[in-house]
Design a protein around this motif. Structure first.
Motif, PDB file in Angstrom:
ATOM      1  N   PRO A  67       0.810  -1.228   0.000  1.00  0.00           N
ATOM      2  CA  PRO A  67       0.000   0.000   0.000  1.00  0.00           C
ATOM      3  C   PRO A  67       0.838   1.271   0.000  1.00  0.00           C
ATOM      4  O   PRO A  67       0.540   2.224  -0.729  1.00  0.00           O
ATOM      5  CB  PRO A  67      -0.833  -0.130   1.281  1.00  0.00           C
ATOM      6  N   ALA A  68       1.911   1.290   0.787  1.00  0.00           N
ATOM      7  CA  ALA A  68       2.777   2.472   0.818  1.00  0.00           C
ATOM      8  C   ALA A  68       3.465   2.677  -0.523  1.00  0.00           C
ATOM      9  O   ALA A  68       3.615   3.820  -0.992  1.00  0.00           O
ATOM     10  CB  ALA A  68       3.816   2.326   1.934  1.00  0.00           C
ATOM     11  N   ALA A  69       3.880   1.576  -1.169  1.00  0.00           N
ATOM     12  CA  ALA A  69       4.564   1.695  -2.456  1.00  0.00           C
ATOM     13  C   ALA A  69       3.631   2.204  -3.543  1.00  0.00           C
ATOM     14  O   ALA A  69       4.034   3.004  -4.404  1.00  0.00           O
ATOM     15  CB  ALA A  69       5.150   0.337  -2.850  1.00  0.00           C
ATOM     16  N   ILE A  70       2.390   1.745  -3.538  1.00  0.00           N
ATOM     17  CA  ILE A  70       1.426   2.203  -4.542  1.00  0.00           C
ATOM     18  C   ILE A  70       1.140   3.689  -4.353  1.00  0.00           C
ATOM     19  O   ILE A  70       1.068   4.455  -5.324  1.00  0.00           O
ATOM     20  CB  ILE A  70       0.135   1.376  -4.473  1.00  0.00           C
ATOM     21  N   ARG A  71       0.982   4.110  -3.117  1.00  0.00           N
ATOM     22  CA  ARG A  71       0.763   5.540  -2.864  1.00  0.00           C
ATOM     23  C   ARG A  71       1.946   6.362  -3.371  1.00  0.00           C
ATOM     24  O   ARG A  71       1.768   7.389  -4.037  1.00  0.00           O
ATOM     25  CB  ARG A  71       0.547   5.771  -1.369  1.00  0.00           C
ATOM     26  N   ALA A  72       3.158   5.918  -3.049  1.00  0.00           N
ATOM     27  CA  ALA A  72       4.343   6.673  -3.462  1.00  0.00           C
ATOM     28  C   ALA A  72       4.467   6.726  -4.981  1.00  0.00           C
ATOM     29  O   ALA A  72       4.914   7.733  -5.540  1.00  0.00           O
ATOM     30  CB  ALA A  72       5.597   6.050  -2.848  1.00  0.00           C
ATOM     31  N   ALA A  73       4.074   5.642  -5.655  1.00  0.00           N
ATOM     32  CA  ALA A  73       4.183   5.585  -7.117  1.00  0.00           C
ATOM     33  C   ALA A  73       3.109   6.393  -7.824  1.00  0.00           C
ATOM     34  O   ALA A  73       3.175   6.572  -9.044  1.00  0.00           O
ATOM     35  CB  ALA A  73       4.122   4.131  -7.580  1.00  0.00           C
ATOM     36  N   ALA A 303       0.857  -0.813 -10.680  1.00  0.00           N
ATOM     37  CA  ALA A 303      -0.288  -0.923  -9.779  1.00  0.00           C
ATOM     38  C   ALA A 303      -0.993   0.414  -9.605  1.00  0.00           C
ATOM     39  O   ALA A 303      -2.229   0.485  -9.555  1.00  0.00           O
ATOM     40  CB  ALA A 303       0.171  -1.460  -8.421  1.00  0.00           C
ATOM     41  N   ALA A 304      -0.217   1.495  -9.509  1.00  0.00           N
ATOM     42  CA  ALA A 304      -0.820   2.821  -9.381  1.00  0.00           C
ATOM     43  C   ALA A 304      -1.630   3.178 -10.623  1.00  0.00           C
ATOM     44  O   ALA A 304      -2.714   3.777 -10.522  1.00  0.00           O
ATOM     45  CB  ALA A 304       0.267   3.870  -9.131  1.00  0.00           C
ATOM     46  N   HIS A 305      -1.152   2.794 -11.804  1.00  0.00           N
ATOM     47  CA  HIS A 305      -1.910   3.041 -13.027  1.00  0.00           C
ATOM     48  C   HIS A 305      -3.186   2.214 -13.062  1.00  0.00           C
ATOM     49  O   HIS A 305      -4.241   2.703 -13.496  1.00  0.00           O
ATOM     50  CB  HIS A 305      -1.047   2.737 -14.255  1.00  0.00           C
ATOM     51  N   VAL A 306      -3.107   0.960 -12.628  1.00  0.00           N
ATOM     52  CA  VAL A 306      -4.321   0.134 -12.548  1.00  0.00           C
ATOM     53  C   VAL A 306      -5.353   0.823 -11.655  1.00  0.00           C
ATOM     54  O   VAL A 306      -6.527   0.963 -12.012  1.00  0.00           O
ATOM     55  CB  VAL A 306      -3.989  -1.269 -12.010  1.00  0.00           C
TER      56      VAL A 306
END
Length: 323
Positions: A67-73, A303-306
């Motif tokens: 979750p933290a990585a997706i937010r950062a990305a 994942a962020a784009h998805v």
């Protein structure tokens, strides 16, 4: 709309739910796409939330940091109008970042109920849809329980993955990210006849009646035929969308716990998602990002784009009066 332009840390400073702000891409509060950090559900359309669990993995761990990585990305996605949509979804769609589900990782038998209660507290107390970030894929099982309470069971499931996750598991209390849809079908939470699994490239002797859109078929037939088949299967049924990032080939998503060669590329997966606005979507998640195995944030960016495309689909559904 915001009454004045906000420069920096809009996740804390924005007044109201709509609109975007100006941020330094490399700085500021790392909510998803700079949305307000809030637990006020008033007039919210979509709640973004994380479930940082990786105790159910069968191979590589680390998805608790997903979750933290997706937010950062997501920071670059908040800078410009989104492609290929050409709009800012937050002009029309009220989205908050609710933060993460809290559970006691040292008492694993309490985790399932903690996730159910987390989701129940959001969707039973509002009209908001949930967009949840994992965490390993087990989290979808308790999320489905809460969604079936709200929207009725069985739900349809649209499942993007390398794995079918319907391997037999007679233990109702086990934490296993490869068996939760076996349990969901057994519990009557999802209807296999109106559910589709996209991108699968692992074998099970019993796919439990799910409609299988295997990765070779998708890669050979393309986006439009895949979307056509999804609509044939799901119809107008309430559908929960779950996207395991290992649906993508490891070339496009190396940072995941159980990578499998021969998967979808980013173009194909996003192309499918962008055509799903006529589905009756009741909730969605993006799971299995494991940053320790990622390279230059390739997986987290995908994942962020998805997630961003799912929000754009929901925005279009709201504008059409269907959310």
């Amino acid at each position: 709309m915001m009454s004045e332009k906000i420069y920096g840390d809009a996740a804390f400073r924005r007044q109201g739910l709509f609109g975007s702000a100006t941020e330094m891409t490399y700085s500021g509060a790392l909510s998803f796409m700079r949305r307000n950090y809030s637990r006020d559900l008033t007039d919210v359309d979509v709640v973004v939330s994380g479930v940082p669990l990786d105790l159910a993995t069968t191979f590589r761990s680390g998805a608790r940091l997903g979750p933290a990585a997706i937010r950062a990305a997501s920071v670059q996605l908040a800078e410009l109008l989104l492609f290929p949509w050409g709009f800012d979804p937050f002009d029309d769609l009220a989205v908050i970042d609710y933060g993460d589900c809290f559970f006691d990782a040292h008492n694993p038998w309490t985790i399932h109920d903690s996730i159910v209660e987390h989701a129940r507290g959001i969707i039973q107390n509002s009209n908001a849809k949930m967009l949840t970030f994992g965490g390993d894929h087990y989290i979808t099982y308790p999320l489905l329980k809460a969604h079936a309470e709200k929207y009725g069971k069985p739900l349809s499931l649209l499942h993007f993955d390398a794995h079918c996750d319907t391997w037999p598991d007679p233990d109702a209390d086990s934490l296993n990210h490869g068996t939760m849809f076996y349990k969901a079908i057994q519990d009557g939470l999802i209807d296999p006849k109106t559910s589709a699994q996209v991108g699968i490239r692992t074998w099970n002797s019993d796919f439990m009646g799910m409609n299988m859109l295997f990765a070779p078929w998708v890669n050979e037939n393309g986006i439009d035929k895949t979307v056509e088949r999804i609509y044939e299967v799901v119809g107008d049924n309430p559908v929960y969308i779950t996207f395991d990032i290992d649906c993508l080939d490891p070339a496009f998503a190396p940072g995941t716990g159980t990578p499998v060669a021969g998967g979808l590329n980013s173009h194909t997966a996003l192309g499918i998602l962008r055509k799903l606005e006529n589905l009756n979507i009741v909730g969605a998640d993006v799971v299995e990002v494991s940053p320790a195995y990622d390279q230059s944030e390739i997986t987290a960016i995908a994942a962020a784009h998805v997630a961003a495309d799912l929000l754009c689909v929901m925005r279009n559904r709201k504008v059409a009066g269907k959310l």
